[in-house]
Motif scaffolding. Structure first.
Motif, mmCIF file in Angstrom:
data_model
loop_
_atom_site.group_PDB
_atom_site.id
_atom_site.type_symbol
_atom_site.label_atom_id
_atom_site.label_comp_id
_atom_site.label_asym_id
_atom_site.label_seq_id
_atom_site.Cartn_x
_atom_site.Cartn_y
_atom_site.Cartn_z
ATOM 1 N N THR A 53 28.980 -38.342 26.304
ATOM 2 C CA THR A 53 28.848 -39.781 26.525
ATOM 3 C C THR A 53 29.279 -40.608 25.306
ATOM 4 O OG1 THR A 53 27.081 -39.453 28.140
ATOM 5 C CG2 THR A 53 27.217 -41.629 27.140
ATOM 6 N N SER A 54 28.898 -40.177 24.095
ATOM 7 C CA SER A 54 29.260 -40.941 22.892
ATOM 8 C C SER A 54 30.784 -41.076 22.774
ATOM 9 C CB SER A 54 28.730 -40.260 21.627
ATOM 10 O OG SER A 54 27.344 -40.039 21.719
ATOM 11 N N LEU A 99 29.673 -47.606 19.068
ATOM 12 C CA LEU A 99 28.326 -47.075 19.345
ATOM 13 C C LEU A 99 27.223 -47.957 18.790
ATOM 14 C CD1 LEU A 99 28.992 -43.259 18.928
ATOM 15 C CD2 LEU A 99 29.011 -44.645 21.006
ATOM 16 N N CYS A 151 23.311 -39.943 30.432
ATOM 17 C CA CYS A 151 23.927 -39.525 29.174
ATOM 18 C C CYS A 151 24.276 -38.047 29.224
ATOM 19 C CB CYS A 151 22.963 -39.742 28.008
ATOM 20 S SG CYS A 151 22.433 -41.430 27.813
ATOM 21 N N LEU A 188 23.090 -39.600 21.488
ATOM 22 C CA LEU A 188 23.692 -40.936 21.619
ATOM 23 C C LEU A 188 22.929 -41.955 20.772
ATOM 24 C CD1 LEU A 188 25.753 -42.841 22.950
ATOM 25 C CD2 LEU A 188 24.186 -43.051 24.889
ATOM 26 N N LEU A 236 32.227 -43.372 25.435
ATOM 27 C CA LEU A 236 31.977 -44.794 25.141
ATOM 28 C C LEU A 236 33.027 -45.318 24.168
ATOM 29 C CD1 LEU A 236 28.098 -45.018 24.810
ATOM 30 C CD2 LEU A 236 29.515 -46.527 26.217
ATOM 31 N N ILE A 263 19.787 -48.099 27.796
ATOM 32 C CA ILE A 263 20.097 -46.795 28.391
ATOM 33 C C ILE A 263 19.178 -46.589 29.591
ATOM 34 C CG2 ILE A 263 20.120 -44.281 28.038
ATOM 35 C CD1 ILE A 263 20.482 -44.796 25.039
ATOM 36 N N GLU A 314 22.746 -35.725 26.274
ATOM 37 C CA GLU A 314 23.182 -36.447 25.076
ATOM 38 C C GLU A 314 22.341 -37.698 24.794
ATOM 39 O OE1 GLU A 314 27.362 -36.051 24.338
ATOM 40 O OE2 GLU A 314 27.418 -37.956 23.262
ATOM 41 N N LEU A 319 25.328 -50.280 21.244
ATOM 42 C CA LEU A 319 24.423 -49.749 22.263
ATOM 43 C C LEU A 319 23.146 -50.589 22.338
ATOM 44 C CD1 LEU A 319 24.683 -47.213 24.054
ATOM 45 C CD2 LEU A 319 23.150 -46.060 22.462
ATOM 46 N N ASN A 362 23.802 -41.216 17.225
ATOM 47 C CA ASN A 362 25.165 -41.668 16.901
ATOM 48 C C ASN A 362 25.224 -43.188 16.743
ATOM 49 O OD1 ASN A 362 26.103 -39.043 16.952
ATOM 50 N ND2 ASN A 362 26.754 -39.128 19.094
ATOM 51 N N SER A 408 28.081 -39.994 33.305
ATOM 52 C CA SER A 408 27.633 -41.215 32.629
ATOM 53 C C SER A 408 28.438 -42.379 33.205
ATOM 54 C CB SER A 408 27.862 -41.121 31.121
ATOM 55 O OG SER A 408 27.325 -42.269 30.492
#
Ligand SMILES: [Zn+2]
Ligand SMILES: [Zn+2]
Length: 312
Positions: free
Chosen positions: A73-74, A84, A69, A106, A77, A90, A102, A87, A109, A55
């Motif tokens: 990834t979450s 999050l 992702c 993501l 970040l 993407i 993910e 975001l 999340n 990522s």
């Protein structure tokens, strides 16, 4: 110009005025386009330690653009300092799981963190169905939380944009994003992305074998983030595996050796080449010098051997 951006500019302008008589602060000096490697290990296997799965984060005027992702990834970040619920965009290069495992999680999340805005996701065909399938997978939880906690419906927060040809992907006030088809057999729909912001241009190769057309696409970019595969490391890896021959054939056809990465960077005349998506990505015996050695035979510019959470 959207509301948030206008507010940001207004806030930034008054901030600058207020600070003019004071010593320069790092905020004013900070580049408005930042690149942070979130995960640099190629392949879907989750490593015990070290590199996270692929990522890359690009921040343009503080707005996050997440390219691929992979698993983790979450978390990455958050480690990079990006909440999050910030975001917004993407991008998926192709549908190997080390690049999309993910994606749904993501988005989830971000939603559960109180996402105030819509997320736009871009990628090859399959993206929309994958997102839909993810929401079905979590239907019970999502419906329960909407009912029980009074949450908004996350299915309305995501908009997917599929494309099956290279070209323009996104243009807004801050950045133009374009794509280039790369060579990643047997996957046909595999793309590199180029981000042209006011202060910097950045190209992310995605997964690709040596692709001279990528050099044209990356022409004159400030930063090229390119995948890389180290042959002695592959040979050491396949010796230990039962399906070794098939795996080696796939890797050789679908990824790029350091010498060829160097050729692409030289042809593209980029300022900085960043190696990422290392294959193999969890062999600690391969040194930074070994990763970069072949590259330097052809490319005389700055070479960065990427690490997780490194900022370029
Ligand atoms: Zn990959
Ligand atoms: Zn791949």
């Amino acid at each position: 110009m959207n509301q948030t951006r206008r507010e940001f500019l207004t806030a930034a302008a008054s901030f600058t005025v207020a600070q003019t008589l004071l010593p320069r602060v790092s905020f004013a000096q900070q580049k408005s386009t930042r690149i942070i490697l979130l995960g640099t290990k190629g392949g879907p296997r989750v490593g015990e330690a070290g590199r996270s799965n692929p990522s890359t984060l690009i921040l343009v005027n503080n707005v996050p653009y997440v390219v691929d992702c992979g698993y983790g990834t979450s978390k990455q970040l958050i480690s990079a300092g990006v909440a999050l619920n910030r975001l917004r965009y993407i991008f998926i290069t192709h549908h190997h799981s080390d690049h999309n495992l993910e994606l749904g999680a993501l988005i989830y999340n971000a939603w559960i963190t109180g996402l105030p805005m819509r997320i736009d996701a871009y990628g090859p065909p399959g993206l929309t169905q994958m997102t839909r399938d993810f929401f079905n997978y979590l239907k019970f939880d999502i419906d329960t939380r909407i009912e029980d906690e009074g949450r908004s419906d996350p299915r309305n927060l995501i908009r997917t944009h599929e494309f099956d040809k290279p070209g323009m992907v996104l243009m807004n006030d801050d950045v133009k994003v374009t794509s280039c088809r790369v060579r990643h057999p047997p996957i046909q729909q595999a793309y590199a992305y180029r981000f042209d912001a006011r202060d910097r241009s950045v190209v992310i190769s995605g997964d690709t074998a040596y692709a001279p057309e990528l050099a044209d696409f990356a022409k004159g970019a400030d930063v090229l983030v390119h995948e890389v595969m180290y042959l002695p490391g592959i040979d050491a890896l396949v010796k230990r595996l039962p399906n070794a021959k098939r795996l080696r054939e796939h890797l050789m056809a679908a990824h790029t050796l350091p010498e060829d990465v160097g050729k692409i960077a030289a042809q593209a005349e980029v300022k900085t080449l960043v190696l990422s998506h290392f294959v193999p990505g969890d062999d600690a015996s391969i040194t930074d010098e070994q990763w970069a050695e072949g590259v330097r035979k052809h490319f005389k510019g700055r070479v960065v051997v990427g690490k997780d959470l490194m900022e370029i």
